[in-house]
Design a protein around this motif. Sequence first.
Motif, PDB file in Angstrom:
ATOM      1  N   GLU A 177       0.835  -1.203   0.000  1.00 13.54           N
ATOM      2  CA  GLU A 177       0.000   0.000   0.000  1.00 13.54           C
ATOM      3  C   GLU A 177       0.868   1.251   0.000  1.00 13.54           C
ATOM      4  O   GLU A 177       0.583   2.230  -0.705  1.00 13.54           O
ATOM      5  CB  GLU A 177      -0.932  -0.004   1.205  1.00 13.54           C
ATOM      6  N   ALA A 178       1.957   1.226   0.777  1.00 14.24           N
ATOM      7  CA  ALA A 178       2.854   2.390   0.820  1.00 14.24           C
ATOM      8  C   ALA A 178       3.494   2.642  -0.538  1.00 14.24           C
ATOM      9  O   ALA A 178       3.723   3.792  -0.919  1.00 14.24           O
ATOM     10  CB  ALA A 178       3.932   2.169   1.879  1.00 14.24           C
ATOM     11  N   ALA A 179       3.773   1.567  -1.263  1.00 15.95           N
ATOM     12  CA  ALA A 179       4.401   1.698  -2.584  1.00 15.95           C
ATOM     13  C   ALA A 179       3.384   1.940  -3.687  1.00 15.95           C
ATOM     14  O   ALA A 179       3.752   2.049  -4.858  1.00 15.95           O
ATOM     15  CB  ALA A 179       5.209   0.435  -2.891  1.00 15.95           C
ATOM     16  N   ASP A 180       2.112   2.008  -3.313  1.00 15.97           N
ATOM     17  CA  ASP A 180       1.027   2.239  -4.266  1.00 15.97           C
ATOM     18  C   ASP A 180       0.941   1.129  -5.317  1.00 15.97           C
ATOM     19  O   ASP A 180       0.568   1.379  -6.469  1.00 15.97           O
ATOM     20  CB  ASP A 180       1.197   3.597  -4.954  1.00 15.97           C
ATOM     21  N   LEU A 181       1.269  -0.092  -4.919  1.00 14.72           N
ATOM     22  CA  LEU A 181       1.141  -1.249  -5.807  1.00 14.72           C
ATOM     23  C   LEU A 181      -0.229  -1.875  -5.547  1.00 14.72           C
ATOM     24  O   LEU A 181      -0.371  -2.880  -4.844  1.00 14.72           O
ATOM     25  CB  LEU A 181       2.267  -2.244  -5.560  1.00 14.72           C
ATOM     26  N   ILE A 182      -1.241  -1.272  -6.129  1.00 15.13           N
ATOM     27  CA  ILE A 182      -2.614  -1.670  -5.847  1.00 15.13           C
ATOM     28  C   ILE A 182      -2.880  -3.098  -6.287  1.00 15.13           C
ATOM     29  O   ILE A 182      -3.584  -3.853  -5.602  1.00 15.13           O
ATOM     30  CB  ILE A 182      -3.586  -0.689  -6.536  1.00 15.13           C
ATOM     31  N   ASP A 183      -2.322  -3.498  -7.444  1.00 14.67           N
ATOM     32  CA  ASP A 183      -2.508  -4.876  -7.919  1.00 14.67           C
ATOM     33  C   ASP A 183      -2.080  -5.871  -6.854  1.00 14.67           C
ATOM     34  O   ASP A 183      -2.806  -6.818  -6.535  1.00 14.67           O
ATOM     35  CB  ASP A 183      -1.688  -5.114  -9.189  1.00 14.67           C
ATOM     36  N   ASP A 184      -0.886  -5.669  -6.326  1.00 11.76           N
ATOM     37  CA  ASP A 184      -0.348  -6.600  -5.335  1.00 11.76           C
ATOM     38  C   ASP A 184      -1.157  -6.552  -4.042  1.00 11.76           C
ATOM     39  O   ASP A 184      -1.398  -7.587  -3.407  1.00 11.76           O
ATOM     40  CB  ASP A 184       1.119  -6.262  -5.048  1.00 11.76           C
ATOM     41  N   TYR A 185      -1.580  -5.351  -3.663  1.00 11.48           N
ATOM     42  CA  TYR A 185      -2.320  -5.187  -2.408  1.00 11.48           C
ATOM     43  C   TYR A 185      -3.645  -5.943  -2.448  1.00 11.48           C
ATOM     44  O   TYR A 185      -3.944  -6.746  -1.557  1.00 11.48           O
ATOM     45  CB  TYR A 185      -2.558  -3.696  -2.147  1.00 11.48           C
ATOM     46  N   VAL A 186      -4.450  -5.701  -3.477  1.00 14.37           N
ATOM     47  CA  VAL A 186      -5.772  -6.332  -3.521  1.00 14.37           C
ATOM     48  C   VAL A 186      -5.656  -7.832  -3.777  1.00 14.37           C
ATOM     49  O   VAL A 186      -6.464  -8.622  -3.272  1.00 14.37           O
ATOM     50  CB  VAL A 186      -6.672  -5.671  -4.582  1.00 14.37           C
ATOM     51  N   THR A 187      -4.650  -8.238  -4.547  1.00 11.85           N
ATOM     52  CA  THR A 187      -4.459  -9.670  -4.785  1.00 11.85           C
ATOM     53  C   THR A 187      -4.152 -10.395  -3.480  1.00 11.85           C
ATOM     54  O   THR A 187      -4.676 -11.481  -3.218  1.00 11.85           O
ATOM     55  CB  THR A 187      -3.316  -9.900  -5.796  1.00 11.85           C
ATOM     56  N   LYS A 188      -3.319  -9.792  -2.636  1.00 16.68           N
ATOM     57  CA  LYS A 188      -2.980 -10.411  -1.354  1.00 16.68           C
ATOM     58  C   LYS A 188      -4.200 -10.471  -0.438  1.00 16.68           C
ATOM     59  O   LYS A 188      -4.411 -11.469   0.272  1.00 16.68           O
ATOM     60  CB  LYS A 188      -1.858  -9.629  -0.667  1.00 16.68           C
ATOM     61  N   LEU A 189      -5.011  -9.433  -0.457  1.00 18.23           N
ATOM     62  CA  LEU A 189      -6.233  -9.469   0.343  1.00 18.23           C
ATOM     63  C   LEU A 189      -7.111 -10.644  -0.056  1.00 18.23           C
ATOM     64  O   LEU A 189      -7.639 -11.370   0.794  1.00 18.23           O
ATOM     65  CB  LEU A 189      -7.015  -8.164   0.174  1.00 18.23           C
ATOM     66  N   VAL A 190      -7.246 -10.855  -1.351  1.00 12.68           N
ATOM     67  CA  VAL A 190      -8.075 -11.969  -1.835  1.00 12.68           C
ATOM     68  C   VAL A 190      -7.463 -13.299  -1.425  1.00 12.68           C
ATOM     69  O   VAL A 190      -8.154 -14.207  -0.953  1.00 12.68           O
ATOM     70  CB  VAL A 190      -8.243 -11.893  -3.369  1.00 12.68           C
ATOM     71  N   GLU A 191      -6.152 -13.423  -1.587  1.00 12.33           N
ATOM     72  CA  GLU A 191      -5.479 -14.676  -1.233  1.00 12.33           C
ATOM     73  C   GLU A 191      -5.618 -14.985   0.258  1.00 12.33           C
ATOM     74  O   GLU A 191      -5.654 -16.157   0.651  1.00 12.33           O
ATOM     75  CB  GLU A 191      -4.000 -14.589  -1.614  1.00 12.33           C
ATOM     76  N   ASP A 192      -5.712 -13.940   1.069  1.00 12.74           N
ATOM     77  CA  ASP A 192      -5.861 -14.131   2.515  1.00 12.74           C
ATOM     78  C   ASP A 192      -7.320 -14.317   2.935  1.00 12.74           C
ATOM     79  O   ASP A 192      -7.622 -14.361   4.138  1.00 12.74           O
ATOM     80  CB  ASP A 192      -5.262 -12.935   3.269  1.00 12.74           C
ATOM     81  N   GLY A 193      -8.200 -14.383   1.973  1.00  9.20           N
ATOM     82  CA  GLY A 193      -9.612 -14.589   2.284  1.00  9.20           C
ATOM     83  C   GLY A 193     -10.363 -13.325   2.627  1.00  9.20           C
ATOM     84  O   GLY A 193     -11.544 -13.382   2.999  1.00  9.20           O
ATOM     85  N   ARG A 194      -9.738 -12.182   2.485  1.00 10.05           N
ATOM     86  CA  ARG A 194     -10.372 -10.898   2.815  1.00 10.05           C
ATOM     87  C   ARG A 194     -10.980 -10.311   1.537  1.00 10.05           C
ATOM     88  O   ARG A 194     -10.666  -9.201   1.096  1.00 10.05           O
ATOM     89  CB  ARG A 194      -9.351  -9.966   3.452  1.00 10.05           C
ATOM     90  N   ILE A 195     -11.873 -11.086   0.940  1.00 13.23           N
ATOM     91  CA  ILE A 195     -12.371 -10.776  -0.393  1.00 13.23           C
ATOM     92  C   ILE A 195     -13.242  -9.525  -0.401  1.00 13.23           C
ATOM     93  O   ILE A 195     -13.088  -8.646  -1.257  1.00 13.23           O
ATOM     94  CB  ILE A 195     -13.121 -11.986  -0.970  1.00 13.23           C
ATOM     95  N   ASP A 196     -14.162  -9.437   0.538  1.00 17.03           N
ATOM     96  CA  ASP A 196     -15.032  -8.253   0.577  1.00 17.03           C
ATOM     97  C   ASP A 196     -14.217  -6.981   0.786  1.00 17.03           C
ATOM     98  O   ASP A 196     -14.518  -5.931   0.205  1.00 17.03           O
ATOM     99  CB  ASP A 196     -16.071  -8.398   1.692  1.00 17.03           C
ATOM    100  N   GLU A 197     -13.188  -7.082   1.604  1.00 19.68           N
ATOM    101  CA  GLU A 197     -12.308  -5.934   1.835  1.00 19.68           C
ATOM    102  C   GLU A 197     -11.573  -5.542   0.552  1.00 19.68           C
ATOM    103  O   GLU A 197     -11.406  -4.354   0.244  1.00 19.68           O
ATOM    104  CB  GLU A 197     -11.302  -6.283   2.931  1.00 19.68           C
ATOM    105  N   ALA A 198     -11.152  -6.573  -0.217  1.00 21.08           N
ATOM    106  CA  ALA A 198     -10.458  -6.307  -1.482  1.00 21.08           C
ATOM    107  C   ALA A 198     -11.389  -5.626  -2.477  1.00 21.08           C
ATOM    108  O   ALA A 198     -10.986  -4.680  -3.178  1.00 21.08           O
ATOM    109  CB  ALA A 198      -9.927  -7.613  -2.063  1.00 21.08           C
ATOM    110  N   ILE A 199     -12.630  -6.097  -2.537  1.00 23.41           N
ATOM    111  CA  ILE A 199     -13.591  -5.509  -3.477  1.00 23.41           C
ATOM    112  C   ILE A 199     -13.862  -4.052  -3.111  1.00 23.41           C
ATOM    113  O   ILE A 199     -13.873  -3.168  -3.979  1.00 23.41           O
ATOM    114  CB  ILE A 199     -14.896  -6.326  -3.476  1.00 23.41           C
TER     115      ILE A 199
END
Length: 605
Positions: free
Chosen positions: A353-375
């Motif tokens: 998030e600090a590096a503004d790598l949104i792709d990586d951030y939301v992908t990790k949220l999904v992989e961790d099961g935090r899908i609604d948070e990613a959406i």
Amino acid sequence: MVDPDPTLTEAAVRDLARPQSYDRGGNYYAEGAVVNLVRRGETIRAAVEGSQYEPYRVRIDLDETGVVDTACSCPYDHGGICKHRVAVLLTYVRDSDGIDQRPPISELIADAEPEILRDVLTSLIESRPELASQIESELETAESEDETEDGEHGRTPDINRESIRKQVQYVLGPTKGRSAHAYDPYEAAETDVEKLRGLLDQARTAVETGDGETALDILEPLANELMDEEWLALSYDDSNALFNFFDEVDRVLAEALLTADLSEAERTDWKDRLWTWEQEMGGHTHHPPYSVALEAAQRGWDFEPVQRAMQGDIGYADLWGGDPPWYAEDLIRARLNVLKRQGRNEEYLDLAEAADLIDDYVTKLVEDGRIDEAIEYGRHNLSSPNEALTLAQTLRNHDRPQAALEVAQHGLTLDGSEKAELAEWLRDRAASLDEPEVALEAAIAAFEASPTLAAYQAAEELAGEEWMTIREELLTSLRNKDTTQRVARRHVEIFLYAEQYEAAIDIADRFSDYKVVEPVVEEVWEEHPDWTIDACKEHAKPIIEEGQSQRYRHAVQWLETAGKAARAVGELDEWCVYVEDLRDEHYRKYKLRPMLEELLEGFTE
């Protein structure tokens, strides 16, 4: 499971290549240059006989949507796929019955007896002795993985650096037993990359299992031997594959250094070594490899801005203490990869998030099961169609297909040059989920973003009874677009398919490039014979008058099309007189005269 026979069309193949590459690939196909075409599972391999002593090797990877990746041993790097890959794909499309269909190697060996496999492997090594060191190293890595799985968390057995060094020297050494005129140094260097990739993959495997020390033991002799002056100069001349290989080594080195537990002396040795390599590479490119690894060795994990970011100080977010270097994203991704393997999920998310790598951030949220948070995060923070595509693909891979469609639809409202790829993905996914309205909207968006014949045909297939209305909307949109030289051929193909011949002729009149005019005259010669005759003469005449002997055959083809148009409009006699005058005027051109006489005979018999 992936469809074993994905449907490809010639229009889809054309979209993958530049017009010149497509045309040349078509010639290779017509000449029967594609040989040994074999499909195993989702991969097609073939050889294409070209200008070199040995055929070029081509690989095509497929999935349910068609082509997902391609590779060729030629040095082509000018946009789109090369002519050799075009030839293989055209063979696949046009002559599918002639493909040698074989099971994947994994299936072949699944039920084989161990003794048989040992005999096959031994025989292979005897015929290819350069494989011995690679197999030895891979077996050592595999044994180490087995020990780790059994709870023995020691390091991989010591790597024989000298053995690796000799293996690399053998690969980079001069080719023996081949005549000088048959030796292509660029093709040989591309082959070297494929042979050395096994060593790099071993190092990558070691890093992925948390064994950075073993990875460095493999990478040090590999990288050191790659600094061979002759091979290095060649690689930076015009071979993109070799350039990419250096960058791959750099990135794996960075992750290994960030993973390994090194002493201060060892880290200093690596700093000095990498600095020397980077300086030498700087003489060949402004973005020298080993910059990423050098930064990783110098700053490690103790750099204060990185520590603050990983602790959640997102507002600080100055990860470089100034302007970021050109390799900034590569180093951040190397850090993220290590954090992910080590299960440091929150630190990963904070750094991404600090590096503004949104792709990586939301992908990790999904992989961790935090899908609604990613959406939810995606809805408020996605800034480009490409970022939306990444999140949508991740959601689909995690069994959230409807959420994936919603994110992709949102992505189409964002600005960005990657909108066509997102729209095509949404179109195909929505169609497979029986969401026809979404699929049709995406098909229209895909065409609007990048008008191609394949996109037009996809919209036609999805539109059903609405097609006539949508057809007019798409064609009106296309007429209003700024047709440039780069896209003229694509626009012409659409207008011809839609039988909008006047629009195609208008583009052909604006662009004299034969690649634009040729498909038009071939399609409209009956409906617009006078225009066809004039256009064909305009292209044939300079070839003949300038004595371009290697292109006489093309000039005759232009004249042949003009002849068909002349016959259709009742002007065959005038055309024959024109060709006879050309023959007589250029009678000294011994290659041309028999071609023109043969052409005349074909129309007067």
